[in-house]
Write a protein that holds these residues in place. Structure first.
Motif, PDB file in Angstrom:
ATOM      1  N   SER A  30      94.099 106.800  20.580  1.00  0.00           N
ATOM      2  CA  SER A  30      94.383 106.261  19.243  1.00  0.00           C
ATOM      3  C   SER A  30      94.118 104.760  19.179  1.00  0.00           C
ATOM      4  O   SER A  30      93.556 104.255  18.191  1.00  0.00           O
ATOM      5  CB  SER A  30      95.835 106.564  18.849  1.00  0.00           C
ATOM      6  N   GLU A  31      94.470 104.048  20.246  1.00  0.00           N
ATOM      7  CA  GLU A  31      94.270 102.595  20.285  1.00  0.00           C
ATOM      8  C   GLU A  31      92.788 102.245  20.355  1.00  0.00           C
ATOM      9  O   GLU A  31      92.305 101.357  19.642  1.00  0.00           O
ATOM     10  CB  GLU A  31      94.997 101.998  21.492  1.00  0.00           C
ATOM     11  N   LEU A  32      92.061 102.952  21.228  1.00  0.00           N
ATOM     12  CA  LEU A  32      90.637 102.660  21.398  1.00  0.00           C
ATOM     13  C   LEU A  32      89.864 102.993  20.124  1.00  0.00           C
ATOM     14  O   LEU A  32      88.969 102.235  19.722  1.00  0.00           O
ATOM     15  CB  LEU A  32      90.081 103.455  22.589  1.00  0.00           C
ATOM     16  N   ALA A  33      90.198 104.113  19.488  1.00  0.00           N
ATOM     17  CA  ALA A  33      89.524 104.494  18.247  1.00  0.00           C
ATOM     18  C   ALA A  33      89.731 103.426  17.178  1.00  0.00           C
ATOM     19  O   ALA A  33      88.796 103.041  16.461  1.00  0.00           O
ATOM     20  CB  ALA A  33      90.041 105.849  17.763  1.00  0.00           C
ATOM     21  N   ALA A  34      90.961 102.918  17.073  1.00  0.00           N
ATOM     22  CA  ALA A  34      91.257 101.877  16.080  1.00  0.00           C
ATOM     23  C   ALA A  34      90.528 100.580  16.414  1.00  0.00           C
ATOM     24  O   ALA A  34      89.939  99.936  15.527  1.00  0.00           O
ATOM     25  CB  ALA A  34      92.764 101.642  16.021  1.00  0.00           C
ATOM     26  N   ASP A  35      90.527 100.198  17.694  1.00  0.00           N
ATOM     27  CA  ASP A  35      89.864  98.957  18.111  1.00  0.00           C
ATOM     28  C   ASP A  35      88.363  98.991  17.822  1.00  0.00           C
ATOM     29  O   ASP A  35      87.765  97.976  17.459  1.00  0.00           O
ATOM     30  CB  ASP A  35      90.082  98.716  19.608  1.00  0.00           C
ATOM     31  N   LEU A  36      87.760 100.170  18.019  1.00  0.00           N
ATOM     32  CA  LEU A  36      86.306 100.293  17.858  1.00  0.00           C
ATOM     33  C   LEU A  36      85.903 100.713  16.448  1.00  0.00           C
ATOM     34  O   LEU A  36      84.715 100.795  16.140  1.00  0.00           O
ATOM     35  CB  LEU A  36      85.749 101.309  18.870  1.00  0.00           C
ATOM     36  N   GLY A  37      86.898 100.979  15.611  1.00  0.00           N
ATOM     37  CA  GLY A  37      86.585 101.399  14.242  1.00  0.00           C
ATOM     38  C   GLY A  37      85.972 102.779  14.182  1.00  0.00           C
ATOM     39  O   GLY A  37      85.064 103.038  13.381  1.00  0.00           O
ATOM     40  N   LEU A  38      86.446 103.679  15.036  1.00  0.00           N
ATOM     41  CA  LEU A  38      85.895 105.025  15.133  1.00  0.00           C
ATOM     42  C   LEU A  38      86.961 106.052  14.805  1.00  0.00           C
ATOM     43  O   LEU A  38      88.161 105.798  14.922  1.00  0.00           O
ATOM     44  CB  LEU A  38      85.384 105.293  16.560  1.00  0.00           C
ATOM     45  N   SER A  39      86.508 107.234  14.425  1.00  0.00           N
ATOM     46  CA  SER A  39      87.452 108.340  14.281  1.00  0.00           C
ATOM     47  C   SER A  39      87.787 108.867  15.666  1.00  0.00           C
ATOM     48  O   SER A  39      87.001 108.721  16.612  1.00  0.00           O
ATOM     49  CB  SER A  39      86.848 109.465  13.437  1.00  0.00           C
ATOM     50  N   ARG A  40      88.949 109.487  15.800  1.00  0.00           N
ATOM     51  CA  ARG A  40      89.333 110.024  17.106  1.00  0.00           C
ATOM     52  C   ARG A  40      88.393 111.154  17.518  1.00  0.00           C
ATOM     53  O   ARG A  40      88.111 111.328  18.706  1.00  0.00           O
ATOM     54  CB  ARG A  40      90.790 110.489  17.062  1.00  0.00           C
ATOM     55  N   ASN A  41      87.887 111.919  16.549  1.00  0.00           N
ATOM     56  CA  ASN A  41      86.960 113.010  16.871  1.00  0.00           C
ATOM     57  C   ASN A  41      85.655 112.490  17.469  1.00  0.00           C
ATOM     58  O   ASN A  41      85.156 113.019  18.467  1.00  0.00           O
ATOM     59  CB  ASN A  41      86.652 113.851  15.627  1.00  0.00           C
ATOM     60  N   SER A  42      85.093 111.451  16.852  1.00  0.00           N
ATOM     61  CA  SER A  42      83.823 110.907  17.361  1.00  0.00           C
ATOM     62  C   SER A  42      84.042 110.254  18.724  1.00  0.00           C
ATOM     63  O   SER A  42      83.183 110.344  19.614  1.00  0.00           O
ATOM     64  CB  SER A  42      83.215 109.904  16.377  1.00  0.00           C
ATOM     65  N   LEU A  43      85.181 109.615  18.910  1.00  0.00           N
ATOM     66  CA  LEU A  43      85.491 109.026  20.216  1.00  0.00           C
ATOM     67  C   LEU A  43      85.618 110.109  21.275  1.00  0.00           C
ATOM     68  O   LEU A  43      85.105 109.965  22.386  1.00  0.00           O
ATOM     69  CB  LEU A  43      86.792 108.223  20.137  1.00  0.00           C
ATOM     70  N   ARG A  44      86.277 111.204  20.918  1.00  0.00           N
ATOM     71  CA  ARG A  44      86.459 112.317  21.849  1.00  0.00           C
ATOM     72  C   ARG A  44      85.112 112.896  22.272  1.00  0.00           C
ATOM     73  O   ARG A  44      84.881 113.195  23.440  1.00  0.00           O
ATOM     74  CB  ARG A  44      87.340 113.383  21.185  1.00  0.00           C
ATOM     75  N   GLU A  45      84.201 113.054  21.306  1.00  0.00           N
ATOM     76  CA  GLU A  45      82.866 113.583  21.619  1.00  0.00           C
ATOM     77  C   GLU A  45      82.092 112.614  22.518  1.00  0.00           C
ATOM     78  O   GLU A  45      81.369 113.030  23.424  1.00  0.00           O
ATOM     79  CB  GLU A  45      82.075 113.825  20.323  1.00  0.00           C
ATOM     80  N   ALA A  46      82.243 111.331  22.263  1.00  0.00           N
ATOM     81  CA  ALA A  46      81.559 110.325  23.084  1.00  0.00           C
ATOM     82  C   ALA A  46      82.071 110.357  24.519  1.00  0.00           C
ATOM     83  O   ALA A  46      81.288 110.297  25.480  1.00  0.00           O
ATOM     84  CB  ALA A  46      81.756 108.940  22.485  1.00  0.00           C
ATOM     85  N   VAL A  47      83.379 110.462  24.664  1.00  0.00           N
ATOM     86  CA  VAL A  47      83.974 110.537  26.007  1.00  0.00           C
ATOM     87  C   VAL A  47      83.480 111.777  26.733  1.00  0.00           C
ATOM     88  O   VAL A  47      83.145 111.724  27.923  1.00  0.00           O
ATOM     89  CB  VAL A  47      85.520 110.533  25.914  1.00  0.00           C
ATOM     90  N   ARG A  48      83.407 112.896  26.020  1.00  0.00           N
ATOM     91  CA  ARG A  48      82.916 114.131  26.637  1.00  0.00           C
ATOM     92  C   ARG A  48      81.469 113.966  27.108  1.00  0.00           C
ATOM     93  O   ARG A  48      81.115 114.368  28.214  1.00  0.00           O
ATOM     94  CB  ARG A  48      83.026 115.288  25.635  1.00  0.00           C
ATOM     95  N   ALA A  49      80.648 113.359  26.272  1.00  0.00           N
ATOM     96  CA  ALA A  49      79.241 113.153  26.639  1.00  0.00           C
ATOM     97  C   ALA A  49      79.105 112.222  27.837  1.00  0.00           C
ATOM     98  O   ALA A  49      78.325 112.474  28.767  1.00  0.00           O
ATOM     99  CB  ALA A  49      78.477 112.589  25.437  1.00  0.00           C
ATOM    100  N   LEU A  50      79.865 111.136  27.844  1.00  0.00           N
ATOM    101  CA  LEU A  50      79.775 110.168  28.937  1.00  0.00           C
ATOM    102  C   LEU A  50      80.359 110.707  30.236  1.00  0.00           C
ATOM    103  O   LEU A  50      79.962 110.278  31.322  1.00  0.00           O
ATOM    104  CB  LEU A  50      80.470 108.863  28.537  1.00  0.00           C
ATOM    105  N   SER A  51      81.266 111.656  30.138  1.00  0.00           N
ATOM    106  CA  SER A  51      81.796 112.273  31.360  1.00  0.00           C
ATOM    107  C   SER A  51      80.767 113.218  31.978  1.00  0.00           C
ATOM    108  O   SER A  51      80.706 113.359  33.200  1.00  0.00           O
ATOM    109  CB  SER A  51      83.104 113.014  31.071  1.00  0.00           C
ATOM    110  N   LEU A  52      79.941 113.823  31.132  1.00  0.00           N
ATOM    111  CA  LEU A  52      78.905 114.730  31.637  1.00  0.00           C
ATOM    112  C   LEU A  52      77.869 113.991  32.473  1.00  0.00           C
ATOM    113  O   LEU A  52      77.295 114.564  33.405  1.00  0.00           O
ATOM    114  CB  LEU A  52      78.208 115.451  30.474  1.00  0.00           C
ATOM    115  N   ILE A  53      77.619 112.738  32.135  1.00  0.00           N
ATOM    116  CA  ILE A  53      76.630 111.961  32.898  1.00  0.00           C
ATOM    117  C   ILE A  53      77.306 110.999  33.873  1.00  0.00           C
ATOM    118  O   ILE A  53      76.715 110.024  34.322  1.00  0.00           O
ATOM    119  CB  ILE A  53      75.640 111.224  31.979  1.00  0.00           C
ATOM    120  N   ARG A  54      78.580 111.288  34.188  1.00  0.00           N
ATOM    121  CA  ARG A  54      79.319 110.606  35.255  1.00  0.00           C
ATOM    122  C   ARG A  54      79.601 109.127  34.992  1.00  0.00           C
ATOM    123  O   ARG A  54      79.790 108.357  35.918  1.00  0.00           O
ATOM    124  CB  ARG A  54      78.565 110.732  36.596  1.00  0.00           C
TER     125      ARG A  54
END
Length: 223
Positions: A30-54
């Motif tokens: 919630s804090e990171l999404a607010a700091d970056l001006g992102l929705s929590r859903n888009s942040l969650r998808e980004a984290v998932r993608a970045l975890s796939l590429i280590r």
């Protein structure tokens, strides 16, 4: 730019700028999404993608961390992508290997230890003079991996490890169809090892080039 792509770019910027360093824990979602001006859903998808590429490591119940960003870890994604190659691109992978592996072999000539040389020799001795094609290819993979690891360059090692997969089937195919492929490969391995023992970087480079080029030449004539 899609919102998920934007989220990925913003997290990437935080890592590249040093705001997040290897091993750091990301702020709460919630804090990171607010700091970056992102929705929590888009942040969650980004984290998932970045975890796939280590890039990120999601630890259930503990949070999300930046990985070590070690080249070997990051380049694991290359192996995954390379596995989707088409048969008509194998020659291109061999061409890249022919550029990189002789350089790594030359570097290894200056750095490889006597213990590592003895281990390579033991591999070849164990294989014998009349191995099956499958045994030969398995040894070929381990032999070259051992040499490249001795180059002292982890990025080069990871790149070549990722590129070895697409050429494995070509090496098996050659061993089954070309009359002298097994004996020629054994001879070339011995020549590479001898050059490494002599600490002759240019001879090691030349024999590694000949070794890969012979597979490339055979495949080109067979297609």
């Amino acid at each position: 730019m899609a919102v998920t792509d934007e989220a990925i770019e913003k997290i990437k910027d935080m890592i590249v700028s040093g705001a997040l360093r290897p091993g750091d824990r990301l702020p709460k979602e919630s804090e990171l999404a607010a700091d970056l001006g992102l929705s929590r859903n888009s942040l969650r998808e980004a984290v998932r993608a970045l975890s796939l590429i280590r890039i990120l490591d999601v630890r259930q119940g503990d949070g999300t961390y930046v990985t070590s960003l070690d080249p070997q870890l990051l380049l694991e994604a290359l192996s995954f992508v390379v596995d989707f190659h088409r048969d008509d691109t194998v020659l291109e992978f061999l061409a890249v290997r022919r550029i990189l592996e002789p350089a790594a072999t030359a570097m290894a000539a200056q750095r490889i230890s006597e213990q590592q040389l003895d281990a390579l020799g033991a591999q070849l001795d164990k294989l014998g003079d009349d191995p099956s094609v499958e045994e030969l290819v398995a040894c070929d993979l381990e032999f070259h991996k051992g040499i490249v690891q001795s180059s002292g360059n982890s990025v080069l090692c990871s790149l070549l490890d990722g590129l070895s997969g697409p050429t494995t089937r070509a090496r098996v195919w050659r061993g089954l169809t070309q009359e002298d492929a097994v004996s020629r490969t054994l001879h070339e391995h011995r020549a590479i090892l001898a050059a490494l023992r002599d600490r002759d970087a240019e001879a090691a480079r030349s024999w590694a080039t000949v070794h890969i080029a012979s597979v490339e030449q055979w495949l080109r004539s067979s297609l």
